[in-house]
Design a protein around this motif. Structure first.
Motif, mmCIF file in Angstrom:
data_model
loop_
_atom_site.group_PDB
_atom_site.id
_atom_site.type_symbol
_atom_site.label_atom_id
_atom_site.label_comp_id
_atom_site.label_asym_id
_atom_site.label_seq_id
_atom_site.Cartn_x
_atom_site.Cartn_y
_atom_site.Cartn_z
ATOM 1 N N GLU A 192 -15.141 7.229 -18.045
ATOM 2 C CA GLU A 192 -15.048 8.677 -18.243
ATOM 3 C C GLU A 192 -15.583 9.071 -19.612
ATOM 4 N N ASP A 195 -7.125 2.296 -3.258
ATOM 5 C CA ASP A 195 -5.794 2.281 -2.651
ATOM 6 C C ASP A 195 -5.387 3.647 -2.135
ATOM 7 N N ARG A 200 -0.890 9.816 -1.882
ATOM 8 C CA ARG A 200 -0.340 10.822 -2.794
ATOM 9 C C ARG A 200 -1.271 12.013 -2.819
ATOM 10 N N LEU A 226 -9.295 -1.214 -11.870
ATOM 11 C CA LEU A 226 -8.145 -0.841 -12.686
ATOM 12 C C LEU A 226 -8.349 0.552 -13.285
ATOM 13 N N LEU A 227 -7.337 1.378 -13.158
ATOM 14 C CA LEU A 227 -7.498 2.753 -13.633
ATOM 15 C C LEU A 227 -7.774 2.816 -15.130
ATOM 16 N N GLU A 228 -7.134 1.918 -15.897
ATOM 17 C CA GLU A 228 -7.316 1.973 -17.349
ATOM 18 C C GLU A 228 -8.772 1.730 -17.740
ATOM 19 N N ARG A 236 0.835 -1.194 0.000
ATOM 20 C CA ARG A 236 0.000 0.000 0.000
ATOM 21 C C ARG A 236 0.876 1.251 0.000
ATOM 22 N N PRO A 237 0.677 2.090 -0.950
ATOM 23 C CA PRO A 237 1.606 3.215 -1.116
ATOM 24 C C PRO A 237 1.318 4.353 -0.138
ATOM 25 N N GLN A 245 -0.360 2.375 -9.895
ATOM 26 C CA GLN A 245 -1.231 1.511 -9.119
ATOM 27 C C GLN A 245 -0.531 0.178 -8.967
ATOM 28 N N ILE A 265 -0.240 -3.227 -9.658
ATOM 29 C CA ILE A 265 -0.626 -4.375 -10.443
ATOM 30 C C ILE A 265 0.482 -5.396 -10.278
ATOM 31 N N MET A 305 1.955 5.759 -18.805
ATOM 32 C CA MET A 305 1.299 4.453 -18.702
ATOM 33 C C MET A 305 1.973 3.414 -19.576
ATOM 34 N N LEU A 329 -7.192 11.073 -21.951
ATOM 35 C CA LEU A 329 -7.602 10.220 -20.858
ATOM 36 C C LEU A 329 -6.912 10.687 -19.590
ATOM 37 N N ALA A 330 -7.428 10.204 -18.491
ATOM 38 C CA ALA A 330 -6.915 10.667 -17.210
ATOM 39 C C ALA A 330 -5.403 10.482 -17.130
ATOM 40 N N HIS A 338 -9.447 -7.536 -12.206
ATOM 41 C CA HIS A 338 -9.179 -6.423 -11.281
ATOM 42 C C HIS A 338 -10.436 -5.592 -11.132
ATOM 43 N N TRP A 365 -11.001 4.732 -18.273
ATOM 44 C CA TRP A 365 -11.030 5.462 -19.551
ATOM 45 C C TRP A 365 -12.416 5.336 -20.160
ATOM 46 N N ILE A 393 -5.191 6.310 -4.012
ATOM 47 C CA ILE A 393 -4.538 7.095 -5.058
ATOM 48 C C ILE A 393 -5.506 8.164 -5.554
ATOM 49 N N ARG A 394 -5.047 9.390 -5.551
ATOM 50 C CA ARG A 394 -5.914 10.462 -6.035
ATOM 51 C C ARG A 394 -6.031 10.393 -7.549
ATOM 52 N N ILE A 395 -7.235 10.536 -8.058
ATOM 53 C CA ILE A 395 -7.461 10.469 -9.505
ATOM 54 C C ILE A 395 -8.480 11.533 -9.905
ATOM 55 N N HIS A 396 -8.654 11.693 -11.194
ATOM 56 C CA HIS A 396 -9.689 12.594 -11.685
ATOM 57 C C HIS A 396 -11.062 11.988 -11.392
ATOM 58 N N PRO A 411 -1.887 9.412 -15.861
ATOM 59 C CA PRO A 411 -1.519 8.125 -15.292
ATOM 60 C C PRO A 411 -1.154 8.251 -13.814
ATOM 61 N N VAL A 412 -1.512 7.290 -13.083
ATOM 62 C CA VAL A 412 -1.137 7.250 -11.687
ATOM 63 C C VAL A 412 -0.635 5.844 -11.441
#
Lengths: 238, 527
Positions: free
Chosen positions: B33, B283, A28, B25-27, A24-25, A58, A60, B472, A52-53, B22, B30, B285-288, A55-56
């Motif tokens: 969104e 997790d 951020r 998964l962030l992908e 677990r990171p 994660q 995997i 990515m 697209l958003a 998963h 896409w 993680i900050r995201i849009h 990249p962050v």
């Protein structure tokens, strides 16, 4: 076999969970990042789109498989990057290598050097000896790929991978496919052919040729902003 | 008689990012969104236009990977979870922003997300049905694309190109009820010879970047303002740079207007962690999130609150400006031509809404204005044009793409060139399998079809593109290697007649794209 799968997948999931918790990171909190804009092409920037958003990272934990280093086939493949650059990659099997070095007197192979011989074969039926012209690229010894700078757009090229012997003679190991580099300018061919298509590709041709508006259009076409957009993401060529 | 034609084309595509293994998964986001910000806003705009009885003609390409994801039960299920969360978040935001400068935006988002959810349910979770409805109503011409958006000129193996085209057309026809007349060549990438494969499949036209037409074998008399016929009789339309620049360009383009929404200020990054935690990645993680409260404001880090009403005004102004410029352009060009010029303006669909938030509104305004405020320009599709003008100049287009520098470099450079020796080996081996086991059945047939899926998935131009752009890249490399590795294992199992049905079943459920795929298309014989 099939009945084991759920168990397998289940245990893999548990393992993933444990690992995920373990790795677990740190949280951020950075801001959304804006990619840098290149000032390289001032007049026409590419599509400035981060589709697209951002990249962050994660976690995997899927393993990434390794691909084979060779496929056991002799091949020299030639590809087009743009009107002035070709890319080639190759694979020479041990059998092929033995076959070629076996024909040489001892020690000759070691004292030869590897080259790519690039033939201009535009408009001809190439037989290995009738190229319009050719030039050599000396290869670094362990190379298995090479970018080739070619002199002209809209020409057909073919490449031999080979060795140059101390006496200057050339032996071919592999020959590539042929490629034709794209044009990088307007064609000088003004002869016009017109086609009439109606319904399911009914074809009737009529020759039309009048000078018309070429000059004026050509003027408009003079400055060509290529690649205004690049699809999808912002393109970071800087 | 009209002075000119406007041919707007929206290319809708996302790579296949379905990951049953998963949950978050962030992908995969896409897709969610793009549904929320692009596809549904476009659908809603089309609905309003149809409701108001406004005629229009637009061209859209729906890539087979996108169609597959939009019609996939698992992803539909996950989208509902996604949009439910957003509706919940926007509700909390409406309360939190009460009496602040952000209230109008918060209400706008709440409205948007609710409308998305309603729309999604209204089409029974299947947005392809929405696009089909507009196709059947004569508003959209929907064209296809490469099966997985493979960069056709670099595939080299002709039968692998056939498989990309053939598989795409089969899937398209199944979901849209009729065969596509045209194709969006992935990345507009063309090389002479591809047109012959298109012709075999009944495709009548494709789109190229400007120089693909201008640098044709014979100088095109009308530049990009009329299509040319390849010697095979397939038509190629060229992109108009002026109209592209107005929308694409970061400096001069509309999307950079200071009143428009700023993409990079998202509450997923800006708000207090504890508050936003349930709506970002589990997790932490900050995201849009998609909720963004600021306008572009200027070339500064200081950002002013977004004002939806002012932004809509701007979109209307820009639509008027776009129309005016097309009228002037058509007027000028028509003096040089013996037929009305066709102005071809293709865009990535995801530009509208996702990146340029006001894009769908701009498009709606443009269509309305074209209908009410002018008579000179007719909106048409490439198919319409060919029916009106069946006689065109013959020339072989120039090998080209719409990527940076106009040729293949984006997809063939130091960062991604390593993939081709593997991709080509896979294509050649798949072709061999298809010939060798043409009449296979049972488990071997399933293994061959899965092998074909894995080859196609590895060929997506998206992977090479992402490797090049440097963001990515891990994901793109993993996808390429995984599909190739899956293929190699299947290849060996088929050849050695030891198919592992358990792992085959796993791959079939994981990479389940193209349920009706026919591996024989790699043998070069079309059904």
């Amino acid at each position: 076999m099939t009945s084991f799968l759920p168990v397998l997948i289940g245990s893999a999931l548990v393992l993933l969970l444990v690992l995920a918790l373990f790795f677990r990171p740190a949280l951020r909190t950075e801001k959304a990042k804006k990619p840098k804009v290149s000032g390289e092409s001032p007049a026409f920037d590419e599509e400035y789109s981060v589709e697209l958003a951002e990249p962050v990272r994660q976690n995997i934990i899927d393993t990434v498989p390794e691909l084979p280093g060779s496929y056991g086939m002799d091949r020299l493949v030639l590809m087009i990057r743009d009107p002035y650059w070709l890319y080639s990659y190759w694979e020479v099997t041990a059998t092929k290598m033995d076959e070629i070095s076996g024909h040489l007197s001892p020690g000759l192979w070691e004292s030869s050097r590897a080259v790519l011989r690039v033939y201009d074969v535009t408009g001809i039926d190439f037989d290995g000896h009738n190229a319009i012209c050719s030039f050599d690229c000396s290869l670094g010894s362990p190379a298995d790929e090479w970018y080739i700078n070619v002199p002209s757009a809209n020409r057909t090229y073919c490449v031999d991978l080979g060795r140059i012997l101390p006496d200057g003679s050339f032996i071919t190991i592999l020959r590539s496919n042929m490629v034709t580099t794209p044009r990088d300018n307007l064609s000088d061919r003004f002869d016009e052919e017109w086609m009439w298509i109606e319904g399911l590709y009914f074809r009737q041709q009529m020759g039309v040729s009048s000078p018309l508006i070429i000059e004026e259009l050509a003027e408009r076409m003079g400055k060509l902003p290529l690649g205004i957009s690049s699809p999808g993401f912002y393109n970071p060529h800087e | 008689m009209h002075t000119g034609y406007l041919c707007l084309i929206l290319h809708a595509h996302l790579p296949y990012v379905r990951h049953p293994e998963h949950e978050n998964l962030l992908e995969e986001r896409w897709l969610y969104e793009a549904i929320t910000e692009t596809y549904i806003p476009l659908i809603n705009a089309f609905e309003r236009l149809v409701g108001e009885n406004i005629p229009f003609r637009l061209t859209m390409s729906l890539s087979p990977t996108l169609i597959s994801m939009l019609t996939d039960g698992l992803l539909q299920e996950r989208y509902i979870k996604h949009i439910d969360k957003l509706v919940e978040l926007s509700g909390r935001e409406v309360e939190r922003t009460y009496n602040t400068a952000f209230q109008a935006s918060a209400l706008m988002y709440q409205n948007l997300f609710r409308r998305c959810r309603d729309t999604f349910y209204r089409y029974d979770r299947n947005l392809v049905q929405a696009f089909k409805k507009f196709q059947d109503a004569g508003r959209l011409e929907i064209i296809t694309c490469g099966a997985t958006h493979g960069f056709l000129p670099l595939i080299l193996n002709k039968n692998a190109v056939r498989a990309q085209v053939n598989t795409a057309i089969e899937l398209h026809t199944r979901h849209l009820g009729k065969r596509p007349e045209g194709i969006w060549l992935p990345e507009c990438a063309y090389t002479p010879g591809i047109d012959a494969i298109l012709k075999e499949n009944g495709i009548k036209f494709f789109i190229l970047d400007t120089h693909g037409i201008l640098f044709a074998s014979h100088r095109p008399r009308y530049g990009v303002y009329a299509p040319i016929f390849c010697p095979t009789g397939v038509a190629a339309f060229g992109r108009d740079t002026e109209s592209s620049k107005q929308v694409w360009s970061s400096n001069e383009g509309y999307p950079g207007d200071f009143h428009y929404r700023e993409f990079y200020r998202d509450i997923g990054y800006d708000l207090d962690y504890e508050y936003i935690k349930p709506y970002i990645h589990p997790d932490g993680i900050r995201i849009h999130t998609g909720v963004k409260y600021f306008r572009i404001t200027g070339r500064t880090d200081h950002k002013e609150p977004y004002q939806p009403a002012a932004a809509i005004e701007k979109a209307a102004t820009h639509a008027g400006n776009f129309m005016f410029n097309r009228e002037v352009q058509a007027e000028y060009l028509s003096r040089l031509m013996d037929r009305p010029p066709v102005i071809v303006a293709p865009y990535d669909a995801e530009l509208f809404g996702h990146w340029w938030f006001e894009g769908p509104q701009w498009l709606e305004f443009l269509i309305k204005k074209m209908n009410f405020d002018q008579k000179k320009i007719l909106m048409i599709t490439p198919g319409d044009y060919l029916k009106l003008h069946g006689c065109n100049q013959v020339a072989t287009p120039c090998a080209s793409s719409w990527g940076h520098k106009g040729y293949n470099e984006v997809w063939l450079c130091g960062k991604n060139d390593w993939i081709y020796r593997h991709l080509h080996a896979a294509s050649d081996r798949m072709e061999w399998l298809a010939g060798q086991y043409y009449n296979a059945d049972g488990a071997r047939l399933r293994a061959l079809n899965q092998a074909a899926r894995e080859v196609l998935l590895a060929q997506s131009s998206d992977w090479a593109f992402i490797m090049n752009t440097g963001t990515m890249t891990d994901y793109a490399i993993r996808r390429t290697k995984t599909h190739l590795d899956n293929f190699i294992r299947l290849f060996n199992e088929i050849k050695e007649d030891r198919i592992d049905e358990g792992s085959l079943h796993y791959l079939e459920s994981k990479n389940n794209i193209f349920p009706d795929i026919d591996f024989r298309s790699f043998a070069g014989k079309t059904a």
